[in-house]
Design a protein around this motif. Structure first.
Motif, PDB file in Angstrom:
ATOM      1  N   GLU A  82       0.987  -1.263  -0.032  1.00  0.00           N
ATOM      2  CA  GLU A  82      -0.606   0.117   0.175  1.00  0.00           C
ATOM      3  C   GLU A  82       0.856   1.326  -0.048  1.00  0.00           C
ATOM      4  OE1 GLU A  82      -2.284  -0.935   3.275  1.00  0.00           O
ATOM      5  OE2 GLU A  82      -4.194  -1.631   2.625  1.00  0.00           O
TER       6      GLU A  82
ATOM      7  N   GLN B 203       2.173   1.928  -3.558  1.00  0.00           N
ATOM      8  CA  GLN B 203       1.149   2.321  -4.406  1.00  0.00           C
ATOM      9  C   GLN B 203       0.746   3.602  -4.037  1.00  0.00           C
ATOM     10  OE1 GLN B 203      -3.018   0.266  -3.140  1.00  0.00           O
ATOM     11  NE2 GLN B 203      -3.398   0.921  -5.494  1.00  0.00           N
ATOM     12  N   LYS B 204       1.032   4.273  -2.493  1.00  0.00           N
ATOM     13  CA  LYS B 204       0.416   5.338  -2.750  1.00  0.00           C
ATOM     14  C   LYS B 204       1.805   6.285  -3.078  1.00  0.00           C
ATOM     15  CE  LYS B 204      -0.242   8.421   1.223  1.00  0.00           C
ATOM     16  NZ  LYS B 204       0.350   9.766   0.461  1.00  0.00           N
ATOM     17  N   ASP B 205       2.739   5.377  -2.887  1.00  0.00           N
ATOM     18  CA  ASP B 205       4.327   6.416  -3.599  1.00  0.00           C
ATOM     19  C   ASP B 205       4.337   6.235  -4.688  1.00  0.00           C
ATOM     20  OD1 ASP B 205       5.428   6.455  -1.257  1.00  0.00           O
ATOM     21  OD2 ASP B 205       7.041   5.072  -1.413  1.00  0.00           O
ATOM     22  N   VAL B 206       3.522   5.267  -5.688  1.00  0.00           N
ATOM     23  CA  VAL B 206       3.379   5.426  -7.589  1.00  0.00           C
ATOM     24  C   VAL B 206       2.746   6.351  -7.169  1.00  0.00           C
ATOM     25  CG1 VAL B 206       2.715   3.796  -9.006  1.00  0.00           C
ATOM     26  CG2 VAL B 206       4.570   3.410  -7.353  1.00  0.00           C
ATOM     27  N   GLN B 207       1.224   6.292  -7.146  1.00  0.00           N
ATOM     28  CA  GLN B 207       0.700   7.158  -7.488  1.00  0.00           C
ATOM     29  C   GLN B 207       0.943   8.590  -7.424  1.00  0.00           C
ATOM     30  OE1 GLN B 207      -3.139   6.016  -4.978  1.00  0.00           O
ATOM     31  NE2 GLN B 207      -3.668   5.226  -5.667  1.00  0.00           N
ATOM     32  N   ASP B 208       1.574   8.491  -5.935  1.00  0.00           N
ATOM     33  CA  ASP B 208       2.286  10.287  -5.631  1.00  0.00           C
ATOM     34  C   ASP B 208       3.093  10.357  -6.905  1.00  0.00           C
ATOM     35  OD1 ASP B 208       0.648  10.557  -3.534  1.00  0.00           O
ATOM     36  OD2 ASP B 208       2.500  10.603  -2.213  1.00  0.00           O
ATOM     37  N   GLN B 209       3.900   9.263  -7.399  1.00  0.00           N
ATOM     38  CA  GLN B 209       5.078  10.034  -8.294  1.00  0.00           C
ATOM     39  C   GLN B 209       4.185  10.278  -9.955  1.00  0.00           C
ATOM     40  OE1 GLN B 209       7.641   6.974  -8.615  1.00  0.00           O
ATOM     41  NE2 GLN B 209       9.221   7.468 -10.897  1.00  0.00           N
ATOM     42  N   ALA B 210       3.244   9.286 -10.203  1.00  0.00           N
ATOM     43  CA  ALA B 210       2.513   9.732 -11.140  1.00  0.00           C
ATOM     44  C   ALA B 210       1.525  10.527 -10.827  1.00  0.00           C
ATOM     45  CB  ALA B 210       1.322   7.961 -11.314  1.00  0.00           C
ATOM     46  N   GLN B 211       1.282  11.607  -9.946  1.00  0.00           N
ATOM     47  CA  GLN B 211       0.941  12.808 -10.192  1.00  0.00           C
ATOM     48  C   GLN B 211       1.900  14.033 -10.358  1.00  0.00           C
ATOM     49  OE1 GLN B 211      -0.804  13.306  -6.557  1.00  0.00           O
ATOM     50  NE2 GLN B 211      -3.018  11.721  -6.602  1.00  0.00           N
TER      51      GLN B 211
END
Length: 187
Positions: A88, A91-99
């Motif tokens: 999780e 996943q949050k890091d990846v979402q932050d990076q994607a943003q």
């Protein structure tokens, strides 16, 4: 275990005499007494061969096995929770990076649009300046041509007028005056 056997035999002794069908209870002719003796003998054999201890060891071993399986299950559950938490977090890091990537791309696109606009404005300004220079040059050239043409026309007109109005005597006098002016200026 022995306590259970004694309690069971005492209960059987107390209850069975009242139910005895015939004769005294403590005789081999009474089936209830014989069954009680067989049961007590059976319990004695179990105690002699240490069956209750073996059963207790088996139950303890089973309890230990169950306890170890429960500990292993807890450890696996904790490990799974750790892996889930890490997943999780990733996943949050990846979402932050994607943003961040999307925001950076948007910013880069806006900057590129601003730069393109600035470049276009500079290009238009340069072209306008070049066009104005060309127009000014064309105007100057046109003014020179008009002036030169006007001089040619005026000279031709003056020559024609002088030719028509000039007589021989007057021409000689103008030539003499011109020579006098030139001599005066040269000396």
């Amino acid at each position: 275990m022995i306590r259970i056997a004694l309690a069971a035999s005492a209960a059987a002794l107390a209850a069975l005499p009242a139910q005895a069908a015939t004769g005294p209870f403590f005789s081999l002719g009474n089936t209830n007494f014989v069954v009680l003796l067989a049961f007590i003998l059976f319990l004695a054999i179990l105690v002699y061969f240490k069956v209750p201890g073996l059963l207790m060891k088996m139950l303890d071993k089973r309890a230990t096995t169950i306890r170890s399986e429960l500990d292993e299950a807890r450890a696996l559950r904790e490990e799974a929770q750790t892996v889930l938490a890490e997943f999780e977090r990733k996943q949050k890091d990846v979402q932050d990076q994607a943003q961040r990537i999307v925001a950076q791309a948007r910013s880069d696109a806006e900057e590129a649009a601003r730069q393109a606009k600035a470049d276009l404005e500079a290009s238009i300004t340069r072209r306008m300046a070049t066009a104005e220079e060309q127009i000014a040059s064309a105007e100057a050239s046109a003014v020179r041509e008009v002036r030169n043409r006007a001089i040619e026309v005026a000279t031709a007109a003056a020559a024609r007028v002088l030719k028509e109005r000039m007589t021989g005597e007057r021409q000689n006098r103008l030539i003499d005056e011109s020579i006098g002016t030139v001599e005066a200026k040269l000396h």
